[in-house]
Each structure stands twice: as C-alpha cells, then as structure tokens.
Motif scaffolding. Sequence first.
Motif, PDB file in Angstrom:
ATOM      1  N   VAL A  17       0.951  -1.128   0.040  1.00 37.70           N
ATOM      2  CA  VAL A  17      -0.102   0.035   0.025  1.00 37.70           C
ATOM      3  C   VAL A  17       0.960   1.202   0.049  1.00 37.70           C
ATOM      4  N   SER A  18       0.529   2.253  -0.902  1.00 37.92           N
ATOM      5  CA  SER A  18       1.299   3.340  -1.088  1.00 37.92           C
ATOM      6  C   SER A  18       0.378   4.516  -0.725  1.00 37.92           C
ATOM      7  N   GLN A  19       1.106   5.422   0.030  1.00 42.85           N
ATOM      8  CA  GLN A  19       0.353   6.919   0.450  1.00 42.85           C
ATOM      9  C   GLN A  19       1.036   8.195   0.074  1.00 42.85           C
ATOM     10  N   ASN A  20       0.505   9.252  -0.430  1.00 41.95           N
ATOM     11  CA  ASN A  20       0.977  10.272  -0.915  1.00 41.95           C
ATOM     12  C   ASN A  20       0.210  11.649  -0.283  1.00 41.95           C
ATOM     13  N   PRO A  21       0.793  12.573   0.106  1.00 43.73           N
ATOM     14  CA  PRO A  21       2.290  12.853   0.366  1.00 43.73           C
ATOM     15  C   PRO A  21       2.349  11.670   2.006  1.00 43.73           C
ATOM     16  N   ARG A  22       3.871  12.028   2.313  1.00 42.63           N
ATOM     17  CA  ARG A  22       4.151  11.283   3.355  1.00 42.63           C
ATOM     18  C   ARG A  22       4.133  12.272   4.551  1.00 42.63           C
ATOM     19  N   HIS A  23       4.277  13.565   4.374  1.00 42.70           N
ATOM     20  CA  HIS A  23       4.109  14.726   5.072  1.00 42.70           C
ATOM     21  C   HIS A  23       3.276  15.815   4.431  1.00 42.70           C
ATOM     22  N   LYS A  24       2.484  16.512   5.359  1.00 40.80           N
ATOM     23  CA  LYS A  24       1.902  17.499   4.875  1.00 40.80           C
ATOM     24  C   LYS A  24       1.510  18.571   6.045  1.00 40.80           C
ATOM     25  N   ILE A  25       2.245  19.746   5.773  1.00 38.58           N
ATOM     26  CA  ILE A  25       2.042  20.897   6.666  1.00 38.58           C
ATOM     27  C   ILE A  25       1.208  21.913   5.935  1.00 38.58           C
ATOM     28  N   THR A  26       0.296  22.287   6.615  1.00 37.57           N
ATOM     29  CA  THR A  26      -0.815  23.231   6.274  1.00 37.57           C
ATOM     30  C   THR A  26      -1.069  24.235   7.349  1.00 37.57           C
ATOM     31  N   LYS A  27      -1.651  25.327   6.617  1.00 36.54           N
ATOM     32  CA  LYS A  27      -2.199  26.484   7.756  1.00 36.54           C
ATOM     33  C   LYS A  27      -3.546  25.992   8.089  1.00 36.54           C
ATOM     34  N   ARG A  28      -4.120  26.447   9.319  1.00 37.62           N
ATOM     35  CA  ARG A  28      -5.343  26.205   9.658  1.00 37.62           C
ATOM     36  C   ARG A  28      -6.337  26.945   8.669  1.00 37.62           C
ATOM     37  N   GLY A  29      -7.302  26.169   8.176  1.00 43.91           N
ATOM     38  CA  GLY A  29      -8.599  26.849   7.371  1.00 43.91           C
ATOM     39  C   GLY A  29      -8.385  26.275   5.791  1.00 43.91           C
ATOM     40  N   TYR A  57      -3.512  -4.737   5.445  1.00 49.25           N
ATOM     41  CA  TYR A  57      -2.225  -4.371   5.249  1.00 49.25           C
ATOM     42  C   TYR A  57      -2.211  -2.812   5.004  1.00 49.25           C
ATOM     43  N   PHE A  58      -1.292  -2.109   5.932  1.00 43.11           N
ATOM     44  CA  PHE A  58      -1.161  -0.787   6.117  1.00 43.11           C
ATOM     45  C   PHE A  58      -0.082  -0.230   5.004  1.00 43.11           C
ATOM     46  N   GLY A  59      -0.416   1.130   4.561  1.00 48.25           N
ATOM     47  CA  GLY A  59       0.648   2.006   4.158  1.00 48.25           C
ATOM     48  C   GLY A  59       1.383   2.652   5.037  1.00 48.25           C
ATOM     49  N   PRO A  60       2.217   3.582   4.492  1.00 44.22           N
ATOM     50  CA  PRO A  60       3.275   4.246   5.732  1.00 44.22           C
ATOM     51  C   PRO A  60       2.613   5.418   6.379  1.00 44.22           C
ATOM     52  N   GLY A  61       1.661   5.728   5.565  1.00 39.46           N
ATOM     53  CA  GLY A  61       0.696   6.992   6.585  1.00 39.46           C
ATOM     54  C   GLY A  61       1.301   8.320   5.766  1.00 39.46           C
ATOM     55  N   THR A  62       0.409   9.142   6.082  1.00 37.45           N
ATOM     56  CA  THR A  62       0.543  10.656   5.778  1.00 37.45           C
ATOM     57  C   THR A  62       0.325  11.386   6.980  1.00 37.45           C
ATOM     58  N   ARG A  63       1.504  12.135   7.398  1.00 38.90           N
ATOM     59  CA  ARG A  63       1.336  12.708   8.736  1.00 38.90           C
ATOM     60  C   ARG A  63       0.980  14.338   8.296  1.00 38.90           C
ATOM     61  N   LEU A  64      -0.197  14.680   8.859  1.00 41.66           N
ATOM     62  CA  LEU A  64      -0.391  16.062   8.848  1.00 41.66           C
ATOM     63  C   LEU A  64      -0.288  16.965  10.076  1.00 41.66           C
ATOM     64  N   THR A  65       0.158  17.941   9.736  1.00 36.98           N
ATOM     65  CA  THR A  65       0.567  19.016  10.712  1.00 36.98           C
ATOM     66  C   THR A  65      -0.276  20.377  10.237  1.00 36.98           C
ATOM     67  N   VAL A  66      -1.219  20.943  11.317  1.00 37.26           N
ATOM     68  CA  VAL A  66      -1.978  22.012  11.010  1.00 37.26           C
ATOM     69  C   VAL A  66      -1.307  23.110  11.870  1.00 37.26           C
ATOM     70  N   LEU A  67      -0.998  24.016  11.375  1.00 36.08           N
ATOM     71  CA  LEU A  67      -0.366  25.102  12.165  1.00 36.08           C
ATOM     72  C   LEU A  67      -1.256  26.297  12.528  1.00 36.08           C
TER      73      LEU A  67
END
Lengths: 114, 114
Positions: free
Chosen positions: B4-16, B104-114
């Motif tokens: 299983v693949s996931q994209n993106p691996r990391h995402k940083i975004t602003k609130r809203g 079976y799990f993918g590597p995940g997408t880590r979301l950070t909301v600032l």
Amino acid sequence: AQSVAQPEDQVNVAEGNPLTVKCTYSVSGNPYLFWYVQYPNRGLQFLLKYITGDNLVKGSYGFEAEFNKSQTSFHLKKPSALVSDSALYFCAVIISYNTDKLIFGTGTRLQVFP
Amino acid sequence: DTGVSQNPRHKITKRGQNVTFRCDPISEHNRLYWYRQTLGQGPEFLTYFQNEAQLEKSRLLSDRFSAERPKGSFSTLEIQRTEQGDSAMYLCASSLVVSTDTQYFGPGTRLTVL
C-alpha cells in the motif's frame, strides 16, 4: 462497548529473554484478533492473527500469540527477544458479526536492552 | 514493491486550508480503509470502501472530511477547513473482501496543521 485493552504502556526486557505483551478484549460475539507492530514514523506491520481453530498462533519474526477465550486474552509472546524487536505493538479486534473495522488498543512500547 | 502506498508522506498546512491525501491499495484488494492515529493512541477507524462503494463511516468523520474511491482503485481523503485538532497520522489499509482477511497498512501521511 467493544474494546481492546493493553494494560502495559511499556515492557522492558533484556535481549535473549522471553517477552510477553498483554492484550485483553471485551466484545460480544466471536472476535477476530490481530497483532501489529509499528516502527518510528512508519505504518503498521502485520504480525499474526487468530480467526478460529488452534488457540496458539505463530506469526512473523518468531512471534506467537495464544487465544484464551475464558480469560478473553490474546497475549503476544516470543521465546528470545532481540534488540531489533524494540517497537510499538498494537492489539486489534474485528467483531465478526458486526463490521470489518479494526478496533485497536492503545499500544505497548517494547524496549529490548542489550 | 506492491504494498500500500500513500502520498504525500508529510503535509504541513495552515488552519483553514484544504488538504487531500491519496492511497493506492494492493492491486487485487477490493477493500480500502482509512484510519487516523494521534500521538500515544492506537489507530481509529474513519471509513472503508468495497470497490467504489463507501460501506461505513465513523462518527469521527465530520462533514469536513470526505473520502472517495471513484473507480474502485485508489482513494482520496479530503479535509476541508483544517483545524489544529486534525493534526495526526492518516493511515490507509487494504484487504481482500472477507472480514477475516488481513488489512495491510501503508506508511501513512502525517498532517500538521499550524
């Protein structure tokens, strides 16, 4: 409510010693039980599962687990721990009659010391 | 690798802001699941598909969240008007049809909301 409990936040064991990571469940109906392992910043990796049949289940990397219906437990075991086994371990259940979603415990961090 | 693949691996975004994640399952798997994992917790179920049909949604899935699997292959998870509480690891899993089949799990997408 259907739930899975992992009573220990952390388990420490010396390399070469046997390890046990505990899991108990509370469900109505027949449970399907799973163990997954998670390494830092990665997804979950399947270790083993119990569906039916033999109560002792053998899985990946030398791990095994025993389904105990009377104690509603599914403890994960390994005869001889390795430093590389250090990770976060999750127990999970699917309630067979209801839904196919996994219900996870809160996880147990296993630390194996050299 | 056919996992299983996931994209993106990391995402940083602003609130809203709106964000969209993609999951590509193992090719022969009919079932696709989304889970969310916050720090120190086990994954929590969000929703799942069988082929293109969305079969179940968690009450955790507010109306700001929407998931699709338009052709029964890859899936997208969109979060509109992100909030800081949406910061988490978003995990995708796939399986064959029967509930006893392993997810079976993918590597995940880590979301950070600032």
